[in-house]
Design a protein around this motif. Structure first.
Motif, PDB file in Angstrom:
ATOM      1  N   ILE A 211       1.005  -7.437 -65.950  1.00 57.59           N
ATOM      2  CA  ILE A 211       2.430  -7.594 -66.286  1.00 57.59           C
ATOM      3  C   ILE A 211       2.731  -6.947 -67.640  1.00 57.59           C
ATOM      4  N   VAL A 212       1.867  -7.215 -68.617  1.00 54.16           N
ATOM      5  CA  VAL A 212       2.083  -6.688 -69.971  1.00 54.16           C
ATOM      6  C   VAL A 212       2.083  -5.163 -69.954  1.00 54.16           C
ATOM      7  N   GLU A 213       1.100  -4.578 -69.278  1.00 51.23           N
ATOM      8  CA  GLU A 213       0.970  -3.120 -69.268  1.00 51.23           C
ATOM      9  C   GLU A 213       2.113  -2.452 -68.495  1.00 51.23           C
ATOM     10  N   SER A 214       2.740  -3.185 -67.585  1.00 46.15           N
ATOM     11  CA  SER A 214       3.815  -2.601 -66.774  1.00 46.15           C
ATOM     12  C   SER A 214       5.198  -2.891 -67.337  1.00 46.15           C
ATOM     13  N   SER A 215       5.280  -3.627 -68.434  1.00 44.98           N
ATOM     14  CA  SER A 215       6.563  -3.942 -69.064  1.00 44.98           C
ATOM     15  C   SER A 215       6.894  -2.914 -70.129  1.00 44.98           C
ATOM     16  N   SER A 216       8.174  -2.827 -70.466  1.00 46.66           N
ATOM     17  CA  SER A 216       8.603  -1.921 -71.546  1.00 46.66           C
ATOM     18  C   SER A 216       9.172  -2.757 -72.694  1.00 46.66           C
ATOM     19  N   PHE A 217       8.927  -2.292 -73.927  1.00 45.33           N
ATOM     20  CA  PHE A 217       9.277  -3.066 -75.110  1.00 45.33           C
ATOM     21  C   PHE A 217      10.041  -2.203 -76.111  1.00 45.33           C
ATOM     22  N   ASN A 218      10.968  -2.831 -76.822  1.00 43.87           N
ATOM     23  CA  ASN A 218      11.611  -2.200 -77.975  1.00 43.87           C
ATOM     24  C   ASN A 218      10.739  -2.526 -79.194  1.00 43.87           C
ATOM     25  N   MET A 219       9.759  -1.686 -79.461  1.00 44.98           N
ATOM     26  CA  MET A 219       8.722  -2.005 -80.445  1.00 44.98           C
ATOM     27  C   MET A 219       9.256  -2.089 -81.871  1.00 44.98           C
ATOM     28  N   SER A 220      10.386  -1.436 -82.153  1.00 46.83           N
ATOM     29  CA  SER A 220      10.938  -1.508 -83.516  1.00 46.83           C
ATOM     30  C   SER A 220      11.307  -2.941 -83.873  1.00 46.83           C
ATOM     31  N   TYR A 221      11.733  -3.719 -82.876  1.00 49.96           N
ATOM     32  CA  TYR A 221      12.098  -5.113 -83.121  1.00 49.96           C
ATOM     33  C   TYR A 221      10.861  -5.958 -83.439  1.00 49.96           C
ATOM     34  N   TYR A 222       9.723  -5.633 -82.821  1.00 47.65           N
ATOM     35  CA  TYR A 222       8.524  -6.471 -82.945  1.00 47.65           C
ATOM     36  C   TYR A 222       7.599  -6.067 -84.093  1.00 47.65           C
ATOM     37  N   LYS A 223       7.923  -4.991 -84.791  1.00 47.27           N
ATOM     38  CA  LYS A 223       7.048  -4.526 -85.878  1.00 47.27           C
ATOM     39  C   LYS A 223       6.762  -5.590 -86.939  1.00 47.27           C
ATOM     40  N   PRO A 224       7.783  -6.335 -87.408  1.00 42.89           N
ATOM     41  CA  PRO A 224       7.498  -7.372 -88.428  1.00 42.89           C
ATOM     42  C   PRO A 224       6.550  -8.455 -87.913  1.00 42.89           C
ATOM     43  N   MET A 225       6.675  -8.819 -86.648  1.00 46.87           N
ATOM     44  CA  MET A 225       5.819  -9.855 -86.079  1.00 46.87           C
ATOM     45  C   MET A 225       4.374  -9.369 -85.962  1.00 46.87           C
ATOM     46  N   ILE A 226       4.225  -8.108 -85.570  1.00 47.54           N
ATOM     47  CA  ILE A 226       2.879  -7.521 -85.464  1.00 47.54           C
ATOM     48  C   ILE A 226       2.251  -7.417 -86.841  1.00 47.54           C
ATOM     49  N   ALA A 227       3.053  -7.013 -87.827  1.00 50.00           N
ATOM     50  CA  ALA A 227       2.558  -6.909 -89.206  1.00 50.00           C
ATOM     51  C   ALA A 227       2.093  -8.268 -89.718  1.00 50.00           C
ATOM     52  N   LYS A 228       2.812  -9.335 -89.342  1.00 51.83           N
ATOM     53  CA  LYS A 228       2.425 -10.681 -89.753  1.00 51.83           C
ATOM     54  C   LYS A 228       1.080 -11.070 -89.158  1.00 51.83           C
ATOM     55  N   ILE A 230      -1.350  -9.037 -88.256  1.00 49.01           N
ATOM     56  CA  ILE A 230      -2.394  -8.256 -88.933  1.00 49.01           C
ATOM     57  C   ILE A 230      -2.681  -8.837 -90.302  1.00 49.01           C
ATOM     58  N   HIS A 231      -1.635  -9.217 -91.010  1.00 46.13           N
ATOM     59  CA  HIS A 231      -1.790  -9.806 -92.346  1.00 46.13           C
ATOM     60  C   HIS A 231      -2.633 -11.080 -92.296  1.00 46.13           C
ATOM     61  N   GLU A 232      -2.382 -11.923 -91.308  1.00 46.64           N
ATOM     62  CA  GLU A 232      -3.124 -13.187 -91.186  1.00 46.64           C
ATOM     63  C   GLU A 232      -4.602 -12.940 -90.922  1.00 46.64           C
ATOM     64  N   VAL A 233      -4.913 -11.948 -90.070  1.00 44.07           N
ATOM     65  CA  VAL A 233      -6.317 -11.625 -89.791  1.00 44.07           C
ATOM     66  C   VAL A 233      -6.993 -11.066 -91.036  1.00 44.07           C
ATOM     67  N   LEU A 234      -6.306 -10.156 -91.716  1.00 46.11           N
ATOM     68  CA  LEU A 234      -6.877  -9.561 -92.935  1.00 46.11           C
ATOM     69  C   LEU A 234      -7.098 -10.623 -94.005  1.00 46.11           C
ATOM     70  N   GLN A 235      -6.194 -11.591 -94.064  1.00 48.65           N
ATOM     71  CA  GLN A 235      -6.337 -12.688 -95.023  1.00 48.65           C
ATOM     72  C   GLN A 235      -7.622 -13.476 -94.746  1.00 48.65           C
ATOM     73  N   SER A 236      -7.877 -13.770 -93.463  1.00 45.88           N
ATOM     74  CA  SER A 236      -9.099 -14.504 -93.104  1.00 45.88           C
ATOM     75  C   SER A 236     -10.338 -13.653 -93.368  1.00 45.88           C
ATOM     76  N   TYR A 237     -10.243 -12.333 -93.149  1.00 42.52           N
ATOM     77  CA  TYR A 237     -11.376 -11.428 -93.418  1.00 42.52           C
ATOM     78  C   TYR A 237     -11.689 -11.390 -94.920  1.00 42.52           C
TER      79      TYR A 237
END
Length: 351
Positions: A211-228, A230-237
């Motif tokens: 389902i995920v691979e067959s869906s289309s997304f407006n990625m500009s809207y989700y950039k801040p969430m993705i950045a968050k 990544i930040h959380e993982v880097l913080q734990s690292y």
């Protein structure tokens, strides 16, 4: 006249609210588009339980009844627990992650690489050995891949694990079974359930991934969430690097990851979450409050927490909601797949 103006203002306010609501609905709808007619592909679950599977589980259950005996007059055998200290050398120099390591392991359990463990067959306690081995090309620590490493090892203790003899009286006393066969049947069913749940989880992940691979997304809207994310993982690292007194590059090597992989994983996880939210909303899958709370509690328990509050304190309420939504959608997709499979079977029978 004053009342007329007031009424006009109220009407204009409602019009504005309506326009804003419509624009928000359109914008929200365009953030993510699910596939219209996706044919879910999956293979039926097939579970096989071997005698070795059952014996391994029996051995695991009997560990709490086993006795430990110090080995002094023979060499180490498969099943013994060895206490060792070792250092690995790469090109004559101690390797940072293999220096003065104290540990214990069961010989033959594949805790370490097979080429490492095989050198301990027959060794005696209070002795030292040295050997060279070649690390595999897919080893998790990238710098050690295809690398020859020379080891110096001190063996300072060997323990023999003596398991109790399995008899009717033993299983009756400790497992509330009438005889050995009844106990083995229960263990086989337990192993079957464990294997089934693992295969089911893999299948549900595969269905959701389609389902995920067959869906289309407006990625500009989700950039801040993705950045968050990544930040959380880097913080734990970074915290891990501080505790281990190493660099962030070392942490990347230990976890066999990179910044590109982190970005890819965070992007997929966000997409998956958005797909789950969309499906739950469109299919009205959100359960009643008490059922939703039960799902939250079940997931917290699976992660080793005795309450939802303790889980959310360590991991956050958003993460809990994300995993529960994922569980709801996975179950829904699996149910659809089963219905499709049932219809296909019925069509084959009728034909």
């Amino acid at each position: 006249m004053r009342y007329s103006k007031r009424i006009i203002h109220i009407i204009l306010l409602f019009v504005c609210i309506g326009v804003i609501s419509i624009l928000y609905y359109v914008e929200e709808k365009n953030r993510i588009m699910l596939p219209d007619n996706l044919q879910l592909e999956y293979a039926p679950l097939t579970v096989h339980v071997s005698n070795k599977d059952v014996q391994d589980e029996v051995r695991y259950e009997l560990q709490k009844f086993a006795e430990e005996k110090e080995v002094t007059k023979r060499g180490a055998e498969t099943g013994d627990i060895l206490y060792i200290e070792y250092t690995g050398y790469v090109k004559g120099r101690p390797y940072k992650g293999l220096q003065n390591i104290e540990t214990d392991f069961e010989l033959g359990s594949n805790t370490f690489l097979e080429d490492f463990e095989k050198n301990f067959i027959g060794v005696y306690p209070f002795t030292k050995i040295s050997f060279e081995m070649l690390f595999p090309e897919d080893y998790y620590d990238v710098p050690l891949r295809n690398q020859k490493v020379f080891f110096e090892v001190s063996i300072y203790r060997i323990i023999e694990v003596v398991f109790p003899r399995l008899t009717d009286s033993f299983v009756n006393q400790n497992f509330d079974c009438d005889n050995i066969q009844e106990y083995l049947d229960i263990v086989a069913n337990k192993v079957y359930t464990l294997k089934y749940n693992m295969l089911l989880d893999d299948l549900q992940n595969a269905l959701l991934s389609q389902i995920v691979e067959s869906s289309s997304f407006n990625m500009s809207y989700y950039k801040p969430m993705i950045a968050k994310r990544i930040h959380e993982v880097l913080q734990s690292y970074n915290e891990y690097a501080k505790l281990s007194k190493c660099s962030i590059a070392d942490v990347y090597q230990w976890f066999d990851t990179s910044e590109d992989i982190l970005i890819e994983t965070a992007t997929y996880d966000q997409k998956k979450y958005e797909v789950c939210k969309k499906i739950i909303k469109e299919k009205k899958l959100l359960p009643a409050a008490n059922e939703y709370e039960r799902l939250c509690y079940d997931f917290a328990q699976q992660c080793g927490y005795n309450s939802i509050e303790h889980f959310t304190k360590d991991n956050g309420a958003d993460y809990l909601q994300e995993k529960v939504y994922e569980k709801i959608v996975k179950d829904y997709l699996f149910a659809i797949a089963l219905q499709i499979d049932k219809k296909l079977s019925q069509n084959k029978t009728s034909n």
